[in-house]
Design an enzyme around this catalytic site. Structure first.
Site, mmCIF file in Angstrom:
data_model
loop_
_atom_site.group_PDB
_atom_site.id
_atom_site.type_symbol
_atom_site.label_atom_id
_atom_site.label_comp_id
_atom_site.label_asym_id
_atom_site.label_seq_id
_atom_site.Cartn_x
_atom_site.Cartn_y
_atom_site.Cartn_z
ATOM 1 N N SER A 89 0.815 -1.212 0.000
ATOM 2 C CA SER A 89 0.000 0.000 0.000
ATOM 3 C C SER A 89 0.850 1.264 0.000
ATOM 4 O O SER A 89 1.930 1.302 0.609
ATOM 5 C CB SER A 89 -0.906 0.008 1.240
ATOM 6 O OG SER A 89 -1.578 1.250 1.372
ATOM 7 N N HIS A 123 -14.359 -1.444 -2.145
ATOM 8 C CA HIS A 123 -13.427 -1.105 -1.065
ATOM 9 C C HIS A 123 -13.831 -1.777 0.249
ATOM 10 O O HIS A 123 -13.673 -1.218 1.332
ATOM 11 C CB HIS A 123 -13.346 0.416 -0.888
ATOM 12 C CG HIS A 123 -11.987 0.910 -0.490
ATOM 13 N ND1 HIS A 123 -11.087 1.380 -1.406
ATOM 14 C CD2 HIS A 123 -11.362 0.990 0.719
ATOM 15 C CE1 HIS A 123 -9.977 1.756 -0.777
ATOM 16 N NE2 HIS A 123 -10.122 1.518 0.516
ATOM 17 N N GLY A 147 -8.305 -9.219 1.877
ATOM 18 C CA GLY A 147 -7.862 -8.143 2.748
ATOM 19 C C GLY A 147 -8.016 -8.447 4.222
ATOM 20 O O GLY A 147 -7.085 -8.917 4.872
ATOM 21 N N TYR A 193 -2.210 5.381 -4.352
ATOM 22 C CA TYR A 193 -3.236 6.411 -4.188
ATOM 23 C C TYR A 193 -2.738 7.661 -4.915
ATOM 24 O O TYR A 193 -1.557 8.011 -4.821
ATOM 25 C CB TYR A 193 -3.462 6.734 -2.712
ATOM 26 C CG TYR A 193 -4.327 5.755 -1.969
ATOM 27 C CD1 TYR A 193 -5.656 5.551 -2.345
ATOM 28 C CD2 TYR A 193 -3.840 5.049 -0.879
ATOM 29 C CE1 TYR A 193 -6.468 4.660 -1.664
ATOM 30 C CE2 TYR A 193 -4.641 4.159 -0.193
ATOM 31 C CZ TYR A 193 -5.960 3.970 -0.584
ATOM 32 O OH TYR A 193 -6.757 3.082 0.100
ATOM 33 N N LYS A 209 -8.200 -0.511 -9.342
ATOM 34 C CA LYS A 209 -8.972 -1.135 -8.271
ATOM 35 C C LYS A 209 -10.109 -0.203 -7.849
ATOM 36 O O LYS A 209 -9.873 0.949 -7.503
ATOM 37 C CB LYS A 209 -8.074 -1.429 -7.064
ATOM 38 C CG LYS A 209 -8.782 -2.062 -5.874
ATOM 39 C CD LYS A 209 -7.785 -2.377 -4.773
ATOM 40 C CE LYS A 209 -8.462 -2.980 -3.554
ATOM 41 N NZ LYS A 209 -9.234 -1.977 -2.799
ATOM 42 N N GLN A 243 0.470 -0.624 -4.778
ATOM 43 C CA GLN A 243 -0.806 0.097 -4.886
ATOM 44 C C GLN A 243 -0.560 1.589 -4.739
ATOM 45 O O GLN A 243 0.140 2.034 -3.816
ATOM 46 C CB GLN A 243 -1.774 -0.388 -3.806
ATOM 47 C CG GLN A 243 -3.093 0.365 -3.757
ATOM 48 C CD GLN A 243 -3.055 1.525 -2.758
ATOM 49 O OE1 GLN A 243 -2.200 1.593 -1.883
ATOM 50 N NE2 GLN A 243 -3.992 2.449 -2.914
ATOM 51 N N THR A 298 -5.776 2.699 -6.949
ATOM 52 C CA THR A 298 -7.089 2.682 -6.319
ATOM 53 C C THR A 298 -7.858 3.916 -6.777
ATOM 54 O O THR A 298 -7.408 5.045 -6.575
ATOM 55 C CB THR A 298 -6.966 2.663 -4.788
ATOM 56 O OG1 THR A 298 -6.303 1.457 -4.395
ATOM 57 C CG2 THR A 298 -8.329 2.723 -4.124
#
Length: 365
Positions: free
Chosen positions: A109, A258, A312, A131, A234, A129, A157
């Site tokens: 992340s 999510h 997750g 953001y 995602k 991942q 994401t």
């Protein structure tokens, strides 16, 4: 684990809940708003009934596959999840080590509490991942760091223009402890995640300060031109967005709400999956996220059109229960359950699972 070895992810979740302070359990297990989508994810998965095949002549099904070119022992990757050192001192190290031992990819992340460079040293197959952040320079730097660390894919994401209203965290005035930080972010806004404000979530305040709410298709196309790594989006639910993703050069999408933590009232991911899979046939891979907690769920997802799943919360439960060993137990249970489900459904390999048919049942109220 000091008690009898757990036999299901639900058993491990109970161990985790018993060990975590209430505000931490709420942070992991909670959703947004009234948590209707959180509950609907589980209910919708339970309504997917598989039409098993017979006389397949198999006793040892082959669960191995490839996810975006990455070898995997089963059609599963560990989903990107923030701040894993909240749950165990070893945090992302422990989870990545367990993923490596299980032979499945681990998605790092942007908000990891350990850097991608350090996680890569575990030897796990890693994806990164992303953001989308207010600073374009930081975005470009993170992409370069992921590439240099040997990540095998980038996952953007796309369903967090702002963080969903997570009422459990607000009621708990949730903050990060001083020793848990977003290892990839070093600007002054990071401190907001540690500042307690009654009636609000410090993590929400931090993300509001650093996330860019205006992410658009031109940004995805810029990223496609910037990197040669496979690119995943995602947070897709509508087939029209899936088609636009393929047209923008995206290699895969994750059908996801999510985990019920963003738009409360969003469709359960498993309900959105078939239409997205049909729209993308032959154009991009399709993965499912949100609510997967058993091997049967994985079978349901693939029979409904997915190429694989992301898991997750079960990983976080394992981490809280017993660090790397707890995560390893979660992944072992899911593997055992999935292979048993394959055998019972008459499937020798992943192609046979994806060829299964499903019907929907309605549970009695």
């Amino acid at each position: 684990m000091t008690r009898d070895e757990p036999l299901t992810v639900a058993d491990i979740a109970r161990l985790a809940q018993a060990r975590l302070p209430r505000e931490l359990w709420d942070y992991v297990a909670g959703g947004s708003g009234a948590e209707t989508t959180l509950a609907a994810n589980r209910a919708a998965l339970d309504e997917v009934a598989v039409l098993s095949r017979v006389l397949a002549g198999t006793t040892e099904p082959d669960s191995a596959t490839r996810l975006l070119g990455s070898a995997s022992s089963m059609p599963l990757a560990v989903a990107p999840m923030a701040y894993q050192r909240l749950l165990h001192p070893d945090g992302e190290f422990a989870a990545a080590e367990a993923a490596q031992a299980a032979g499945v990819p681990y998605v790092v992340s942007t908000l990891a509490s350990v850097s991608v460079e350090e996680i890569a040293k575990t030897g796990a197959t890693t994806w990164f991942q992303l953001y989308w952040l207010r600073s374009p320079g930081v975005v470009e730097s993170l992409v370069a760091r992921a590439e240099d660390a040997g990540c095998e894919a980038l996952m953007v994401t796309v369903d967090v223009p702002v963080m969903g209203r997570r009422l459990r965290d607000a009621r708990n005035s949730f903050v990060l402890p001083d020793d848990v930080v977003a290892a990839h972010l070093t600007d002054g806004a990071v401190g907001r995640a540690h500042d307690r404000v009654p009636g609000s979530s410090a993590i929400a305040a931090h993300t509001a300060a650093v996330f860019a709410p205006g992410l658009g298709w031109p940004d995805i196309e810029w990223l496609r031109d910037r990197t040669s790594l496979p690119l995943v989006l995602k947070g897709i639910l509508d087939p029209r967005d899936a088609v636009r993703a393929a047209e923008s050069g995206v290699d895969a999408v994750v059908v996801s709400n999510h985990g019920g933590r963003q738009l409360d009232g969003a469709a359960p991911s498993i309900l959105a999956l078939p239409a997205v899979a049909e729209a993308l046939t032959g154009r991009a891979a399709v993965y499912l996220d949100s609510g997967i907690s058993t091997g049967t769920d994985i079978l349901r997802a693939l029979a409904s059109g997915a190429d694989g799943v992301l898991v997750g919360r079960p990983v976080l439960y394992g981490l809280a229960a017993d660090g790397a060993r707890g995560v390893g137990r979660v992944l072992s249970l899911l593997t055992e359950e999935f292979r048993a489900a394959m055998t019972l459904a008459g499937c020798t390999d992943i192609a046979a699972v994806r060829a299964l048919s499903t019907v929907r049942t309605v549970r009695a109220s």
